[in-house]
Design a protein around this motif. Structure first.
Motif, PDB file in Angstrom:
ATOM      1  N   ILE A  28      -2.140  66.011 -33.505  1.00  0.00           N
ATOM      2  CA  ILE A  28      -1.053  65.511 -34.362  1.00  0.00           C
ATOM      3  C   ILE A  28       0.109  66.496 -34.361  1.00  0.00           C
ATOM      4  O   ILE A  28       1.277  66.105 -34.255  1.00  0.00           O
ATOM      5  CB  ILE A  28      -1.562  65.269 -35.792  1.00  0.00           C
ATOM      6  N   TYR A  29      -0.187  67.807 -34.460  1.00  0.00           N
ATOM      7  CA  TYR A  29       0.868  68.823 -34.412  1.00  0.00           C
ATOM      8  C   TYR A  29       1.593  68.783 -33.069  1.00  0.00           C
ATOM      9  O   TYR A  29       2.823  68.903 -33.012  1.00  0.00           O
ATOM     10  CB  TYR A  29       0.282  70.214 -34.637  1.00  0.00           C
ATOM     11  N   ILE A  30       0.835  68.639 -31.989  1.00  0.00           N
ATOM     12  CA  ILE A  30       1.448  68.569 -30.657  1.00  0.00           C
ATOM     13  C   ILE A  30       2.354  67.346 -30.556  1.00  0.00           C
ATOM     14  O   ILE A  30       3.471  67.416 -30.022  1.00  0.00           O
ATOM     15  CB  ILE A  30       0.360  68.535 -29.561  1.00  0.00           C
ATOM     16  N   LEU A  31       1.889  66.208 -31.091  1.00  0.00           N
ATOM     17  CA  LEU A  31       2.689  64.982 -31.063  1.00  0.00           C
ATOM     18  C   LEU A  31       3.971  65.148 -31.878  1.00  0.00           C
ATOM     19  O   LEU A  31       5.040  64.690 -31.460  1.00  0.00           O
ATOM     20  CB  LEU A  31       1.858  63.820 -31.620  1.00  0.00           C
ATOM     21  N   ILE A  32       3.876  65.825 -33.024  1.00  0.00           N
ATOM     22  CA  ILE A  32       5.058  66.068 -33.855  1.00  0.00           C
ATOM     23  C   ILE A  32       6.078  66.926 -33.105  1.00  0.00           C
ATOM     24  O   ILE A  32       7.288  66.671 -33.144  1.00  0.00           O
ATOM     25  CB  ILE A  32       4.662  66.725 -35.182  1.00  0.00           C
ATOM     26  N   LEU A  33       5.600  67.960 -32.390  1.00  0.00           N
ATOM     27  CA  LEU A  33       6.503  68.811 -31.607  1.00  0.00           C
ATOM     28  C   LEU A  33       7.210  68.000 -30.520  1.00  0.00           C
ATOM     29  O   LEU A  33       8.407  68.176 -30.271  1.00  0.00           O
ATOM     30  CB  LEU A  33       5.718  69.966 -30.981  1.00  0.00           C
ATOM     31  N   ILE A  34       6.461  67.103 -29.869  1.00  0.00           N
ATOM     32  CA  ILE A  34       7.062  66.283 -28.813  1.00  0.00           C
ATOM     33  C   ILE A  34       8.107  65.345 -29.408  1.00  0.00           C
ATOM     34  O   ILE A  34       9.215  65.202 -28.873  1.00  0.00           O
ATOM     35  CB  ILE A  34       5.968  65.482 -28.073  1.00  0.00           C
ATOM     36  N   ILE A  35       7.765  64.703 -30.543  1.00  0.00           N
ATOM     37  CA  ILE A  35       8.708  63.776 -31.182  1.00  0.00           C
ATOM     38  C   ILE A  35       9.958  64.514 -31.653  1.00  0.00           C
ATOM     39  O   ILE A  35      11.084  64.028 -31.509  1.00  0.00           O
ATOM     40  CB  ILE A  35       8.023  63.061 -32.362  1.00  0.00           C
ATOM     41  N   ALA A  36       9.762  65.735 -32.203  1.00  0.00           N
ATOM     42  CA  ALA A  36      10.904  66.510 -32.697  1.00  0.00           C
ATOM     43  C   ALA A  36      11.837  66.942 -31.572  1.00  0.00           C
ATOM     44  O   ALA A  36      13.026  67.180 -31.802  1.00  0.00           O
ATOM     45  CB  ALA A  36      10.407  67.739 -33.456  1.00  0.00           C
ATOM     46  N   SER A  37      11.308  67.047 -30.348  1.00  0.00           N
ATOM     47  CA  SER A  37      12.135  67.473 -29.215  1.00  0.00           C
ATOM     48  C   SER A  37      12.919  66.322 -28.588  1.00  0.00           C
ATOM     49  O   SER A  37      13.777  66.550 -27.729  1.00  0.00           O
ATOM     50  CB  SER A  37      11.260  68.126 -28.144  1.00  0.00           C
ATOM     51  N   LEU A  38      12.599  65.087 -28.990  1.00  0.00           N
ATOM     52  CA  LEU A  38      13.287  63.938 -28.404  1.00  0.00           C
ATOM     53  C   LEU A  38      14.716  63.823 -28.932  1.00  0.00           C
ATOM     54  O   LEU A  38      14.986  64.137 -30.084  1.00  0.00           O
ATOM     55  CB  LEU A  38      12.524  62.649 -28.736  1.00  0.00           C
ATOM     56  N   GLU A  39      15.621  63.427 -28.096  1.00  0.00           N
ATOM     57  CA  GLU A  39      16.998  63.173 -28.496  1.00  0.00           C
ATOM     58  C   GLU A  39      17.569  62.013 -27.689  1.00  0.00           C
ATOM     59  O   GLU A  39      17.169  61.788 -26.549  1.00  0.00           O
ATOM     60  CB  GLU A  39      17.867  64.417 -28.307  1.00  0.00           C
ATOM     61  N   TYR A  40      18.463  61.279 -28.304  1.00  0.00           N
ATOM     62  CA  TYR A  40      19.061  60.110 -27.665  1.00  0.00           C
ATOM     63  C   TYR A  40      20.402  60.492 -27.059  1.00  0.00           C
ATOM     64  O   TYR A  40      21.278  61.010 -27.751  1.00  0.00           O
ATOM     65  CB  TYR A  40      19.249  58.988 -28.694  1.00  0.00           C
ATOM     66  N   LYS A  41      20.556  60.243 -25.759  1.00  0.00           N
ATOM     67  CA  LYS A  41      21.805  60.553 -25.072  1.00  0.00           C
ATOM     68  C   LYS A  41      22.662  59.299 -24.981  1.00  0.00           C
ATOM     69  O   LYS A  41      22.204  58.252 -24.519  1.00  0.00           O
ATOM     70  CB  LYS A  41      21.519  61.109 -23.676  1.00  0.00           C
ATOM     71  N   LYS A  42      23.903  59.405 -25.426  1.00  0.00           N
ATOM     72  CA  LYS A  42      24.815  58.261 -25.438  1.00  0.00           C
ATOM     73  C   LYS A  42      25.587  58.119 -24.136  1.00  0.00           C
ATOM     74  O   LYS A  42      26.115  57.056 -23.845  1.00  0.00           O
ATOM     75  CB  LYS A  42      25.809  58.411 -26.589  1.00  0.00           C
ATOM     76  N   SER A  43      25.696  59.193 -23.362  1.00  0.00           N
ATOM     77  CA  SER A  43      26.526  59.153 -22.158  1.00  0.00           C
ATOM     78  C   SER A  43      25.885  59.971 -21.055  1.00  0.00           C
ATOM     79  O   SER A  43      25.144  60.923 -21.311  1.00  0.00           O
ATOM     80  CB  SER A  43      27.927  59.695 -22.456  1.00  0.00           C
ATOM     81  N   ASN A  44      26.179  59.584 -19.818  1.00  0.00           N
ATOM     82  CA  ASN A  44      25.710  60.352 -18.667  1.00  0.00           C
ATOM     83  C   ASN A  44      26.526  61.619 -18.453  1.00  0.00           C
ATOM     84  O   ASN A  44      26.042  62.566 -17.826  1.00  0.00           O
ATOM     85  CB  ASN A  44      25.783  59.487 -17.400  1.00  0.00           C
ATOM     86  N   PHE A  45      27.754  61.653 -18.964  1.00  0.00           N
ATOM     87  CA  PHE A  45      28.667  62.738 -18.629  1.00  0.00           C
ATOM     88  C   PHE A  45      29.166  63.513 -19.848  1.00  0.00           C
ATOM     89  O   PHE A  45      29.554  64.668 -19.724  1.00  0.00           O
ATOM     90  CB  PHE A  45      29.880  62.185 -17.867  1.00  0.00           C
ATOM     91  N   LEU A  46      29.181  62.873 -21.017  1.00  0.00           N
ATOM     92  CA  LEU A  46      29.745  63.508 -22.202  1.00  0.00           C
ATOM     93  C   LEU A  46      28.630  64.047 -23.084  1.00  0.00           C
ATOM     94  O   LEU A  46      27.617  63.396 -23.307  1.00  0.00           O
ATOM     95  CB  LEU A  46      30.602  62.508 -22.990  1.00  0.00           C
ATOM     96  N   ASP A  47      28.854  65.246 -23.614  1.00  0.00           N
ATOM     97  CA  ASP A  47      27.850  65.911 -24.453  1.00  0.00           C
ATOM     98  C   ASP A  47      28.580  66.719 -25.511  1.00  0.00           C
ATOM     99  O   ASP A  47      29.405  67.577 -25.184  1.00  0.00           O
ATOM    100  CB  ASP A  47      26.971  66.824 -23.593  1.00  0.00           C
ATOM    101  N   LYS A  48      28.281  66.455 -26.787  1.00  0.00           N
ATOM    102  CA  LYS A  48      29.001  67.134 -27.861  1.00  0.00           C
ATOM    103  C   LYS A  48      28.607  68.599 -28.015  1.00  0.00           C
ATOM    104  O   LYS A  48      29.262  69.338 -28.733  1.00  0.00           O
ATOM    105  CB  LYS A  48      28.788  66.402 -29.185  1.00  0.00           C
ATOM    106  N   GLU A  49      27.535  69.034 -27.332  1.00  0.00           N
ATOM    107  CA  GLU A  49      27.110  70.428 -27.431  1.00  0.00           C
ATOM    108  C   GLU A  49      27.680  71.308 -26.320  1.00  0.00           C
ATOM    109  O   GLU A  49      27.318  72.471 -26.202  1.00  0.00           O
ATOM    110  CB  GLU A  49      25.574  70.508 -27.408  1.00  0.00           C
ATOM    111  N   ARG A  50      28.551  70.771 -25.503  1.00  0.00           N
ATOM    112  CA  ARG A  50      29.133  71.551 -24.406  1.00  0.00           C
ATOM    113  C   ARG A  50      30.026  72.661 -24.931  1.00  0.00           C
ATOM    114  O   ARG A  50      30.603  72.564 -26.018  1.00  0.00           O
ATOM    115  CB  ARG A  50      29.956  70.646 -23.497  1.00  0.00           C
ATOM    116  N   ASN A  51      30.155  73.718 -24.132  1.00  0.00           N
ATOM    117  CA  ASN A  51      31.100  74.782 -24.462  1.00  0.00           C
ATOM    118  C   ASN A  51      32.527  74.293 -24.228  1.00  0.00           C
ATOM    119  O   ASN A  51      32.773  73.405 -23.406  1.00  0.00           O
ATOM    120  CB  ASN A  51      30.836  76.018 -23.598  1.00  0.00           C
ATOM    121  N   SER A  52      33.449  74.885 -24.962  1.00  0.00           N
ATOM    122  CA  SER A  52      34.852  74.498 -24.803  1.00  0.00           C
ATOM    123  C   SER A  52      35.342  74.817 -23.394  1.00  0.00           C
ATOM    124  O   SER A  52      34.933  75.808 -22.774  1.00  0.00           O
ATOM    125  CB  SER A  52      35.723  75.230 -25.831  1.00  0.00           C
ATOM    126  N   SER A  53      36.234  73.955 -22.900  1.00  0.00           N
ATOM    127  CA  SER A  53      36.817  74.134 -21.572  1.00  0.00           C
ATOM    128  C   SER A  53      38.172  73.447 -21.572  1.00  0.00           C
ATOM    129  O   SER A  53      38.680  73.039 -22.620  1.00  0.00           O
ATOM    130  CB  SER A  53      35.906  73.522 -20.495  1.00  0.00           C
TER     131      SER A  53
END
Length: 444
Positions: free
Chosen positions: A251-276
């Motif tokens: 159950i703990y392992i499953l929680i870690l896997i679920i917590a690591s999941l994230e939904y990507k909205k774009s193939n190219f755009l990412d709000k966590e990118r460094n400024s450029s």
């Protein structure tokens, strides 16, 4: 109260408390959940800040505290849910008694299947009681395991720092003794973990147990097991407790896997990118860092839109920045590095013998800042800009370096601020791009 564990009166008292323990469990769980929810976010913020400031010790402490909070929150919430179900089942038993399958008038196939699976309502209530009691004890036992892991990691770091990396010790001590201790601890950690997950397999064979006992004895102190050892062996001699621990692990392992999941909205755009030149991250703009968990990046300016004829710039101080200065000018490297954990209690001066007077200390600080100004410079687009840093703190009290660039003569519109650094690599001078921050300049 008689605390003689062999006396009949003490055993009778424990039996009585055992029957009423569910009330204490719910009370403690309620207060603990409230406190953990209150502390979770501040601990997470401090962990992120320690990571950004590259404070290894602080990051480890806050990471382990956050892990302990997460484990306790999950276990105690599950405990409250199960205990609530248990109370509901007790209330239903008072109204309806046991399950009478004859009154349901099911076919024989379903009647036999359900009778075999459920057996009785009292058995179901008893199972819930066992799960609740064991889960409550496991919740706090896991915190001791987290603490034990912390102590072992700290011991490894201390050996690496104060023995292996200590230039004042003879070679045979720093490498011979230090490496031997590291190898012993590494082997001990593996064997202790293997013995733990196999629930005492290394203790069962007479010859292996004899070889393993010295390691077990040492790690019983390192892992602080003398504080919780009775709990562990009380779990291990109970099949129900073993099953619950084995159930919680996936159950703990499953929680870690679920917590690591994230939904990507774009193939190219990412709000966590460094400024450029194409992207602007809010960590580089002071007016956008409005939340408590926001932390400045490598370079910070007031806003995306600048209307003044000057551009204020703040560079947060980080530990690796000082290493770069030492690499550029080795004369600034102190004989004894004072960075890291230290006590606030000082006997005499906090400076080492090489800087005894105030004039010497001021001279070193001045040279330190001079090297910083030599190694860092700016460009706006392709135009190199003069800068003169001073040491200061920003509006959140963070230590760093600040300067102001004159931008009166640049054209209005979109520009990109480049932070560059000079470093010495062997016999060559290299110029590196550290950060880019876009901004718009419009005159008032």
């Amino acid at each position: 109260m008689n605390n003689d564990y062999k006396s009949p009166s003490f055993k009778k008292l424990l039996d009585s408390l055992q029957q009423q323990s569910w009330e204490l469990e719910l009370l403690i769980s309620g207060f603990a959940i409230f406190g953990l929810f209150t502390a979770y976010e501040p601990i997470k913020i401090e962990m992120v800040n320690a990571s950004n400031e590259q404070q290894v010790y602080g990051f480890v402490i806050y990471f382990l505290a956050l892990t302990a909070c997460s484990i306790l929150l999950f276990n105690l919430l599950l405990h409250v849910i199960l205990r609530g179900l248990w109370i509901g089942a007790l209330g239903l038993r008072y109204v309806s008694g046991d399950i009478e399958f004859e009154k349901l008038k099911y076919a024989d196939r379903f009647k036999k299947y359900l009778s075999k699976r459920i057996v009785s309502f009292d058995r179901y209530i008893g199972s819930l009681e066992n799960y609740c009691s064991i889960l409550f004890a496991v919740s706090f036992l896991l915190i001791f395991y987290v603490l034990a892991l912390t102590v072992v990691i700290v011991v490894l770091v201390l050996i690496a720092t104060f023995i292996i990396s200590n230039d004042d010790l003879p070679y045979w001590v720093s490498n011979g003794l230090g490496v031997t201790l590291i190898v012993f601890l590494a082997i001990g950690m593996f064997l202790t973990f293997f013995d733990f997950i196999t629930q005492g397999l290394l203790k069962r064979n007479r010859i292996i147990a004899k070889l393993y006992f010295p390691i077990y004895w040492v790690f019983s102190f390192l892992t602080l097991s003398f504080l919780y050892r009775p709990l562990v062996y009380n779990f291990l001699d109970n099949k129900f407790g073993k099953r619950l621990i084995l159930l919680l692990t996936p159950i703990y392992i499953l929680i870690l896997i679920i917590a690591s999941l994230e939904y990507k909205k774009s193939n190219f755009l990412d709000k966590e990118r460094n400024s450029s030149s194409q992207f602007a991250n809010k960590e580089n703009y002071m007016d956008l860092m409005t939340e408590e968990g926001d932390y400045p990046g490598e370079l910070v300016i007031p806003s995306k839109i600048i209307r003044t004829p000057y551009l204020p710039i703040f560079i947060p101080f980080r530990e690796n920045l000082e290493d770069r200065i030492f690499a550029y000018d080795s004369t600034l490297t102190p004989q004894n590095d004072r960075r890291g954990l230290s006590s606030g209690i000082q006997f005499g001066t906090s400076w080492q013998d090489e800087w005894k007077t105030k004039a010497q200390r001021d001279s070193v600080r001045k040279r330190y800042l001079q090297i910083f100004n030599e190694t860092y410079y700016f460009k706006i687009d392709t135009l190199e800009m003069d800068s003169d840093f001073i040491v200061t703190t920003n509006n959140t009290g963070q230590l760093g370096f600040e300067t102001n660039l004159g931008i009166r003569d640049i054209t209005e519109g979109l520009h990109v601020l480049h932070l560059n650094r000079i470093r010495k690599h062997k016999d060559t001078i290299q110029k590196l791009l550290e950060a880019q921050v876009p901004f718009w300049y419009f005159k008032e």
